[in-house]
Design a protein around this motif. Structure first.
Motif, mmCIF file in Angstrom:
data_model
loop_
_atom_site.group_PDB
_atom_site.id
_atom_site.type_symbol
_atom_site.label_atom_id
_atom_site.label_comp_id
_atom_site.label_asym_id
_atom_site.label_seq_id
_atom_site.Cartn_x
_atom_site.Cartn_y
_atom_site.Cartn_z
ATOM 1 N N LEU A 9 -5.344 -9.985 -8.347
ATOM 2 C CA LEU A 9 -6.135 -11.184 -8.108
ATOM 3 C C LEU A 9 -7.520 -10.828 -7.541
ATOM 4 O O LEU A 9 -8.545 -11.364 -7.974
ATOM 5 C CB LEU A 9 -5.371 -12.080 -7.122
ATOM 6 C CG LEU A 9 -5.907 -13.473 -6.899
ATOM 7 C CD1 LEU A 9 -6.026 -14.221 -8.221
ATOM 8 C CD2 LEU A 9 -4.962 -14.244 -5.968
ATOM 9 N N GLU A 10 -7.532 -9.906 -6.622
ATOM 10 C CA GLU A 10 -8.792 -9.494 -6.016
ATOM 11 C C GLU A 10 -9.707 -8.832 -7.060
ATOM 12 O O GLU A 10 -10.897 -9.133 -7.139
ATOM 13 C CB GLU A 10 -8.469 -8.497 -4.899
ATOM 14 C CG GLU A 10 -9.457 -8.514 -3.770
ATOM 15 C CD GLU A 10 -8.998 -7.563 -2.663
ATOM 16 O OE1 GLU A 10 -7.788 -7.517 -2.379
ATOM 17 O OE2 GLU A 10 -9.873 -6.858 -2.130
ATOM 18 N N ALA B 216 -9.597 -9.296 -10.257
ATOM 19 C CA ALA B 216 -10.005 -10.332 -11.220
ATOM 20 C C ALA B 216 -11.216 -11.098 -10.701
ATOM 21 O O ALA B 216 -12.202 -11.302 -11.412
ATOM 22 C CB ALA B 216 -8.839 -11.290 -11.475
ATOM 23 N N ARG B 217 -11.152 -11.494 -9.448
ATOM 24 C CA ARG B 217 -12.269 -12.274 -8.872
ATOM 25 C C ARG B 217 -13.538 -11.439 -8.811
ATOM 26 O O ARG B 217 -14.627 -11.917 -9.109
ATOM 27 C CB ARG B 217 -11.879 -12.761 -7.472
ATOM 28 C CG ARG B 217 -10.750 -13.790 -7.545
ATOM 29 C CD ARG B 217 -10.793 -14.728 -6.328
ATOM 30 N NE ARG B 217 -9.944 -15.884 -6.567
ATOM 31 C CZ ARG B 217 -8.800 -16.133 -5.899
ATOM 32 N NH1 ARG B 217 -8.405 -15.334 -4.943
ATOM 33 N NH2 ARG B 217 -8.100 -17.204 -6.186
ATOM 34 N N GLU B 218 -13.380 -10.185 -8.425
ATOM 35 C CA GLU B 218 -14.581 -9.350 -8.294
ATOM 36 C C GLU B 218 -15.210 -9.001 -9.639
ATOM 37 O O GLU B 218 -16.422 -8.996 -9.767
ATOM 38 C CB GLU B 218 -14.252 -8.086 -7.489
ATOM 39 C CG GLU B 218 -13.936 -8.470 -6.057
ATOM 40 C CD GLU B 218 -14.145 -7.325 -5.097
ATOM 41 O OE1 GLU B 218 -15.045 -6.500 -5.319
ATOM 42 O OE2 GLU B 218 -13.386 -7.259 -4.115
ATOM 43 N N ARG C 115 -15.033 -10.753 -12.294
ATOM 44 C CA ARG C 115 -15.643 -11.977 -12.824
ATOM 45 C C ARG C 115 -17.019 -12.192 -12.179
ATOM 46 O O ARG C 115 -18.005 -12.479 -12.860
ATOM 47 C CB ARG C 115 -14.767 -13.190 -12.568
ATOM 48 C CG ARG C 115 -15.484 -14.423 -13.055
ATOM 49 C CD ARG C 115 -14.600 -15.583 -13.322
ATOM 50 N NE ARG C 115 -15.291 -16.464 -14.252
ATOM 51 C CZ ARG C 115 -15.682 -17.677 -13.936
ATOM 52 N NH1 ARG C 115 -15.427 -18.187 -12.760
ATOM 53 N NH2 ARG C 115 -16.327 -18.401 -14.827
ATOM 54 N N ALA C 116 -17.085 -12.014 -10.874
ATOM 55 C CA ALA C 116 -18.361 -12.199 -10.174
ATOM 56 C C ALA C 116 -19.390 -11.206 -10.698
ATOM 57 O O ALA C 116 -20.590 -11.470 -10.697
ATOM 58 C CB ALA C 116 -18.157 -12.018 -8.678
ATOM 59 N N LEU D 65 -10.155 -10.455 -18.509
ATOM 60 C CA LEU D 65 -9.436 -9.569 -17.585
ATOM 61 C C LEU D 65 -8.439 -8.715 -18.375
ATOM 62 O O LEU D 65 -7.714 -9.236 -19.218
ATOM 63 C CB LEU D 65 -8.687 -10.419 -16.560
ATOM 64 C CG LEU D 65 -7.810 -9.688 -15.536
ATOM 65 C CD1 LEU D 65 -8.675 -8.842 -14.584
ATOM 66 C CD2 LEU D 65 -6.968 -10.697 -14.741
ATOM 67 N N ALA E 125 -3.515 -14.200 -12.328
ATOM 68 C CA ALA E 125 -4.811 -13.731 -11.815
ATOM 69 C C ALA E 125 -5.944 -14.198 -12.731
ATOM 70 O O ALA E 125 -7.010 -14.611 -12.264
ATOM 71 C CB ALA E 125 -4.810 -12.209 -11.708
ATOM 72 N N ARG F 123 -5.968 -16.856 -14.654
ATOM 73 C CA ARG F 123 -6.165 -18.310 -14.466
ATOM 74 C C ARG F 123 -6.886 -18.594 -13.161
ATOM 75 O O ARG F 123 -7.786 -19.425 -13.109
ATOM 76 C CB ARG F 123 -4.824 -19.027 -14.498
ATOM 77 C CG ARG F 123 -4.314 -19.145 -15.923
ATOM 78 C CD ARG F 123 -3.043 -19.952 -15.987
ATOM 79 N NE ARG F 123 -2.592 -20.031 -17.377
ATOM 80 C CZ ARG F 123 -1.369 -20.348 -17.751
ATOM 81 N NH1 ARG F 123 -0.452 -20.646 -16.837
ATOM 82 N NH2 ARG F 123 -1.059 -20.411 -19.028
ATOM 83 N N ALA F 124 -6.494 -17.889 -12.112
ATOM 84 C CA ALA F 124 -7.123 -18.124 -10.808
ATOM 85 C C ALA F 124 -8.608 -17.764 -10.841
ATOM 86 O O ALA F 124 -9.429 -18.406 -10.199
ATOM 87 C CB ALA F 124 -6.399 -17.321 -9.731
ATOM 88 N N ALA F 125 -8.949 -16.733 -11.592
ATOM 89 C CA ALA F 125 -10.344 -16.286 -11.641
ATOM 90 C C ALA F 125 -11.126 -16.957 -12.775
ATOM 91 O O ALA F 125 -12.336 -16.793 -12.882
ATOM 92 C CB ALA F 125 -10.395 -14.758 -11.796
#
Ligand code: PEP
Ligand code: MN
Length: 264
Positions: free
Chosen positions: A33-34, A36-38, A40-41, A47, A75, A77-79
């Protein structure tokens, strides 16, 4: 030849330049998850992460299987990112199809005709990696097997081929990637991680691939590459990924502004 655009849940590969990024293997929920978020940013649009891992040794980490698929989907979907993961076996195809937005056919399976046919019957885009010992011709024939099954949503991925050279894990055939793109209408991307097996070469090879005119990159990203359960030597940190992504964008911006350098 009209170039095809392959849509992966709304992310259009073949239009602009697309980054696919994520860990080699899905290892656990929080880490995935972490990452994925990074990524994406930092500009990734898709992913990646292996749940079924094709490992050279039977004693290495083999992936989390269905639990890995579940984590990857969650992950993504969350990102807000569609996900791509490898299908290793026809017996897993339906399961992977349930969770993934794009189906990856790995280098070791490029000659697996039943698996190519199976993905040809499916209605999700296919990321077709080049076999590590496959000629350009054989790679394109593999794509044709998928297409003949009725699935034209194909993206080719050059990931290095085996040569006499042992300093890099494989030898990146950038010329082959460019020629593949001239021969078939599918988007072609480059995986500098498996192509080199060395994290310090991921940046330079990413810039080289972008300059050569491919449609995107697939890069392995991990928070602690030294602690990764697979492909430690080639994974890069999210921070490094952000710098490479920015560098590629700057390069492509500069090329687009100069008619003499514009991509074909
Ligand atoms: C991967 O991308 O996870 C992978 C195993 O790559 P390759 O099939 O190119 O070795
Ligand atoms: Mn890997």
């Amino acid at each position: 030849m009209t170039r095809k655009i392959v849509s992966v849940n709304g992310v259009r590969i073949g239009e602009g330049f697309v980054f696919i990024a994520g860990p080699c293997a899905v290892e656990d929920e929080a880490l995935t998850l972490e990452i994925a978020r990074e990524v994406r940013a930092a500009g990734a649009r898709i992913l990646r992460g292996g749940a079924f891992k094709p490992r050279t040794s039977p004693y290495s980490f083999q992936g989390l299987a269905e639990e890995g698929l579940r984590i990857l989907q969650m992950a993504g979907r969350a990102a807000g990112l569609p996900v791509v993961t490898e299908v290793m076996d026809t017996r897993h195809a339906a399961l992977v199809h349930e969770y993934a937005d794009m189906l990856q056919l790995g280098s070791r399976n490029m000659h697996n005709t039943p698996l190519l046919r199976e993905l040809g019957r499916m209605r999700k885009p296919v990321l077709l990696k080049r076999g590590m010992s496959a000629s350009l011709e054989e790679w394109l024939e593999a794509a044709e097997i998928v297409r003949a099954g009725g699935n034209e949503a194909i993206v080719l991925c050059e990931r290095g081929v085996r040569t006499f050279e042992t300093h890099t894990k494989n030898t990146l055939d950038l010329g082959g990637a460019v020629l593949a793109r001239e021969r078939v209408p599918y988007p072609v991307i480059v995986d500098p991680s498996h192509a080199t097996g060395r994290s310090e070469l991921v940046g330079p090879m990413s810039l080289a691939a972008a300059a050569a005119g491919v449609d995107g990159l697939m890069i392995e990203v991990h928070h602690r590459p030294d602690r990764a359960l697979s492909d430690k030597e080639q994974q890069i940190t999210p921070r490094m990924f952000a710098r490479i992504s920015a560098g590629v964008r700057e390069l492509l911006g500069g090329m687009a502004a100069d008619p003499a350098l514009a991509r074909p």
